[in-house]
Design a protein around this motif. Structure first.
Motif, PDB file in Angstrom:
ATOM      1  N   TYR A 302      36.646  17.799  46.243  1.00  0.00           N
ATOM      2  CA  TYR A 302      36.108  19.153  46.148  1.00  0.00           C
ATOM      3  C   TYR A 302      35.235  19.295  44.904  1.00  0.00           C
ATOM      4  N   SER A 303      35.683  18.772  43.787  1.00  0.00           N
ATOM      5  CA  SER A 303      34.920  18.883  42.549  1.00  0.00           C
ATOM      6  C   SER A 303      33.569  18.183  42.676  1.00  0.00           C
ATOM      7  N   ARG A 304      33.558  17.001  43.265  1.00  0.00           N
ATOM      8  CA  ARG A 304      32.308  16.259  43.409  1.00  0.00           C
ATOM      9  C   ARG A 304      31.350  16.940  44.381  1.00  0.00           C
ATOM     10  N   ALA A 305      31.873  17.772  45.263  1.00  0.00           N
ATOM     11  CA  ALA A 305      31.029  18.510  46.213  1.00  0.00           C
ATOM     12  C   ALA A 305      30.580  19.857  45.651  1.00  0.00           C
ATOM     13  N   GLY A 306      30.900  20.127  44.387  1.00  0.00           N
ATOM     14  CA  GLY A 306      30.410  21.341  43.735  1.00  0.00           C
ATOM     15  C   GLY A 306      31.291  22.553  43.872  1.00  0.00           C
ATOM     16  N   PHE A 307      32.527  22.393  44.336  1.00  0.00           N
ATOM     17  CA  PHE A 307      33.446  23.525  44.427  1.00  0.00           C
ATOM     18  C   PHE A 307      33.987  23.851  43.040  1.00  0.00           C
ATOM     19  N   LEU A 308      34.157  25.148  42.789  1.00  0.00           N
ATOM     20  CA  LEU A 308      34.657  25.645  41.517  1.00  0.00           C
ATOM     21  C   LEU A 308      35.803  26.623  41.762  1.00  0.00           C
ATOM     22  N   PRO A 309      36.733  26.749  40.813  1.00  0.00           N
ATOM     23  CA  PRO A 309      37.766  27.778  40.958  1.00  0.00           C
ATOM     24  C   PRO A 309      37.128  29.162  41.033  1.00  0.00           C
ATOM     25  N   LEU A 310      37.614  29.991  41.950  1.00  0.00           N
ATOM     26  CA  LEU A 310      37.094  31.339  42.125  1.00  0.00           C
ATOM     27  C   LEU A 310      37.917  32.295  41.266  1.00  0.00           C
ATOM     28  N   PRO A 311      37.299  32.911  40.244  1.00  0.00           N
ATOM     29  CA  PRO A 311      38.054  33.833  39.381  1.00  0.00           C
ATOM     30  C   PRO A 311      38.701  34.950  40.192  1.00  0.00           C
ATOM     31  N   GLU A 312      39.887  35.375  39.754  1.00  0.00           N
ATOM     32  CA  GLU A 312      40.632  36.379  40.510  1.00  0.00           C
ATOM     33  C   GLU A 312      39.833  37.665  40.703  1.00  0.00           C
ATOM     34  N   ARG A 313      39.040  38.048  39.699  1.00  0.00           N
ATOM     35  CA  ARG A 313      38.296  39.307  39.801  1.00  0.00           C
ATOM     36  C   ARG A 313      37.192  39.232  40.864  1.00  0.00           C
ATOM     37  N   LEU A 314      36.813  38.033  41.291  1.00  0.00           N
ATOM     38  CA  LEU A 314      35.754  37.872  42.284  1.00  0.00           C
ATOM     39  C   LEU A 314      36.302  37.580  43.674  1.00  0.00           C
ATOM     40  N   ARG A 315      37.602  37.510  43.809  1.00  0.00           N
ATOM     41  CA  ARG A 315      38.171  37.143  45.107  1.00  0.00           C
ATOM     42  C   ARG A 315      38.016  38.285  46.104  1.00  0.00           C
TER      43      ARG A 315
END
Length: 350
Positions: A302-315
């Motif tokens: 996932y990291s190599r494909a450009g996925f990032l953790p989604l901040p809770e305030r943006l969910r």
């Protein structure tokens, strides 16, 4: 109506029960299709039915339902259940039905050999699960996001009116390439996927077993259209991704439902993700969501494909993750999120 008018009983696998179930949800503003209910409860591959009803004069006043599944617990296969449907009709609220009925269902699951109940309660229901039913929190839900359009990114930044003036461009997908001996192909044989899961999850302590039987059922969910793509080396499946693109949360959203790959083959997993991202982008997706813990076997892909953790305030919605052990000896293991593997394959809403 008073609580004395209610009769508490187990749901039976009959069409009339499904119709009454659907009518209760329709009456309370959250319609459910008969097809989806039949798939979820009567066609479930475990053949277990853990649904309790509170009935008054042939009308359902409350429902508490869990979805059974076969799970792995440090290599052993056991029964567990996911809490999925909770409803108390407006005429019967304030009587403590949620707690009473959930406790009854948990008792039946335990008597049937079940090890635990888990789930993803929303912001409204979470206090009831964690404060009244003894659930242990595994928060936060591990949302990941991969933006595909600049407008999606701009809409999440504090740019005011400037966000509408920016051009909406497609963000490039840059991932590892396949080797010359590899190729992308649609996956139709889920037996191969079940075998891949065994290798992928060999060291995963807690997870729903992604057997071929389970996947055939899960990926046949009514109302959804999943695409299944794999990386093959000759006849050998070495990576698998199930995904879909839907109109949701005010936009066009892609979901990675499941991503599996041979142990350690992170680049192959990332290459497959990249191809799926490009296909979802071509289908209009502005962003793609996934669930994956940082310790999951596919986290590097996932990291190599450009996925990032989604901040809770943006969910897009408030979700929590928790577990209710039914055997006290399992409390420590189940209460540690580092032991868990989850993906959107575990979600009952995608």
């Amino acid at each position: 109506m008073g609580s004395t008018e209610l009769d508490f009983r187990k749901m039976t696998p009959a069409d009339s029960e499904l119709h009454a179930f659907a009518a209760c949800f329709e009456l309370n503003g959250t319609p459910r299709s008969l097809e989806a209910l039949r798939w979820q409860y009567l066609d479930n591959p475990t053949k277990e039915l853990f649904v309790d009803l509170a009935v008054a004069a042939e009308r359902i006043g409350a429902i508490y339902a869990v979805q059974p599944a076969i799970v792995r617990l440090r290599g052993a296969k056991m029964l567990a259940a996911q809490s999925v449907d909770t409803l108390v009709d407006a005429d019967f609220r304030g009587q403590g039905l949620f707690t009473k009925m959930a406790s009854s269902v948990y008792r039946r699951v335990r008597e049937g050999g079940g090890a635990f109940v888990y789930g993803f309660p929303n912001g409204n229901s979470a206090p009831g699960f964690f404060n009244k039913l003894g659930w242990k929190s595994l928060d936060p839900v591990p949302f990941l996001v991969r933006p595909l359009r600049t407008a999606f990114v701009a809409s999440k930044l504090p740019l005011g009116g400037w966000s509408r003036r920016l051009p909406d461009l497609r963000l490039p997908v840059l991932t590892p390439r396949l080797g010359g001996h590899q190729e992308f192909r649609p996956v139709a044989d889920l037996e191969e996927v079940g075998a891949l899961w065994k290798r992928f999850a060999a060291d995963v302590p807690v997870a729903v077993e992604r057997t071929a039987t389970y996947l055939r059922w899960r990926l046949a969910k009514p109302g959804e259209s999943y695409a299944c793509l794999g990386v093959f080396e000759g006849a050998q499946l070495v990576a698998f991704c199930a995904y879909l693109t839907v109109d949701k949360h005010g936009g066009r959203v892609g979901y990675v439902v499941e991503l599996l790959h041979e142990p350690g083959r992170h680049s192959t997993g990332a290459a497959l993700l990249g191809e799926c991202l490009r296909r979802m982008a071509s289908d209009g997706a502005e962003a793609v969501l996934a669930w994956a813990f940082g310790h999951s076997p596919n986290a590097k892909a996932y990291s190599r494909a450009g996925f990032l953790p989604l901040p809770e305030r943006l969910r897009p919605i408030e979700l929590h993750i928790g577990v209710r052990p039914l055997d006290e000896s399992l409390t420590e293991m189940l209460g540690d999120r580092r032991n868990w593997y989850i993906s959107y394959c575990d979600s009952d809403t995608v």
